[in-house]
Design an enzyme around this catalytic site. Structure first.
Site, mmCIF file in Angstrom:
data_model
loop_
_atom_site.group_PDB
_atom_site.id
_atom_site.type_symbol
_atom_site.label_atom_id
_atom_site.label_comp_id
_atom_site.label_asym_id
_atom_site.label_seq_id
_atom_site.Cartn_x
_atom_site.Cartn_y
_atom_site.Cartn_z
ATOM 1 N N TYR A 214 0.266 -0.078 3.949
ATOM 2 C CA TYR A 214 -0.733 -1.082 3.589
ATOM 3 C C TYR A 214 -0.868 -1.180 2.074
ATOM 4 C CZ TYR A 214 -5.451 -3.062 2.992
ATOM 5 O OH TYR A 214 -6.536 -3.810 2.600
ATOM 6 N N LYS B 114 0.022 -4.398 -0.266
ATOM 7 C CA LYS B 114 -0.938 -5.042 -1.157
ATOM 8 C C LYS B 114 -0.442 -5.052 -2.599
ATOM 9 C CE LYS B 114 -4.169 -6.234 1.782
ATOM 10 N NZ LYS B 114 -4.408 -7.662 2.096
#
Length: 273
Positions: free
Chosen positions: A149, A153
């Site tokens: 994640y 990002k």
């Protein structure tokens, strides 16, 4: 030039705009006068004043169909907010390649596909458009337990800068690196009010963000007030995360057994005062 955040007459699409941070963003755009369309993977009762579509943003054909439907209904698309994202906790050493692929797909590839579809519309319409990518502070610091994640990002922030160059001057592209935010899921995630309170004490502003505060930042980036802002990464984190060494300095030092010393030779502790 008016300094009001007035988005009257503009059409905004907010992915994942029916819960959590996305709901706060939707409400903020409505308050600014925009026509708001939301989407999610599930059929839900749309927020008053919005229309809702069922769409899995990881499906490129579905996303293209969604953007086409927005333009067919409203004649244009002025703002895309790529908000849909997230990841469950999983140690990188134990998660499968398929798990990592899904996390990166949702948090990086899906925003790219949606941005491509929106850009095709915005490039050809009067006034161009604005794209706001909802990123995370995980993009710029270690993200143990959500490594894929955080990496996705970080990629989203990099993608933002590249698209801002490629698609200028018609389309502005910016990202918001969001910190801890209090939503309907926060208590479950952090163990109730006591856990939340303990975490909030580590935030310089003393509390987590409210979803609408993230929405206010998104509205600003979509508005004429940000007409010369593109390729930016705007941090919305309440002051960030103080360095860990500061907490070590303010914590009581562990006690150590004292050693006898002669009257003429002070102890080590005394020498270091």
């Amino acid at each position: 030039m008016s300094l009001a955040l007035d988005l009257s007459g503009r059409v905004a699409l907010v992915t994942g705009g029916t819960q959590g941070i996305g709901l706060g963003i939707t409400r903020s755009f409505l308050a600014a006068g925009a026509t708001v369309v939301t989407c999610s993977r599930s059929a839900v009762e749309p927020l008053a004043g919005t229309t809702h579509h069922v769409c899995d943003v990881r499906d490129a054909e579905a996303v293209t169909g969604l953007v086409d439907a927005v333009v067919a209904a409203h004649g244009r698309l002025d703002v895309l907010v790529n908000n849909a994202g997230g990841a469950p906790y999983a140690l990188a050493s134990e998660a499968s390649p398929r798990f990592h692929d899904k996390v990166v797909g949702l948090n990086l590839m899906a925003p790219l596909v949606a941005a491509q579809a929106a850009n095709r519309v915005m490039q050809g319409q009067p006034g161009g458009g604005a794209i706001v990518n909802v990123s995370s502070v995980s993009a710029t610091r270690p993200s143990p337990g959500t490594a894929a994640y955080g990496a996705a990002k970080a990629g989203l922030d990099s993608l933002t800068r590249s698209l801002a160059v490629e698609w200028a001057p018609r389309v502005r592209v910016n990202s918001i690196d969001v910190g801890l935010c209090r939503t309907e899921h926060t208590d479950d995630h952090y163990g109730g009010d006591a856990g939340v309170a303990a975490i909030e004490r580590t935030i310089p502003l003393g509390r987590m963000a409210r979803p609408e505060e993230v929405g206010h930042v998104a509205v600003f980036l979509a508005s004429d007030l940000a007409s010369y802002v593109s390729g930016a990464r705007l941090e919305c984190h309440g002051g960030g995360e103080p360095p860990v060494f500061l907490s070590a300095l303010t914590s009581p030092a562990p006690s150590t057994p004292s050693t006898p010393s002669t009257p003429s030779t002070p102890s080590t502790q005394e020498q270091n005062r």
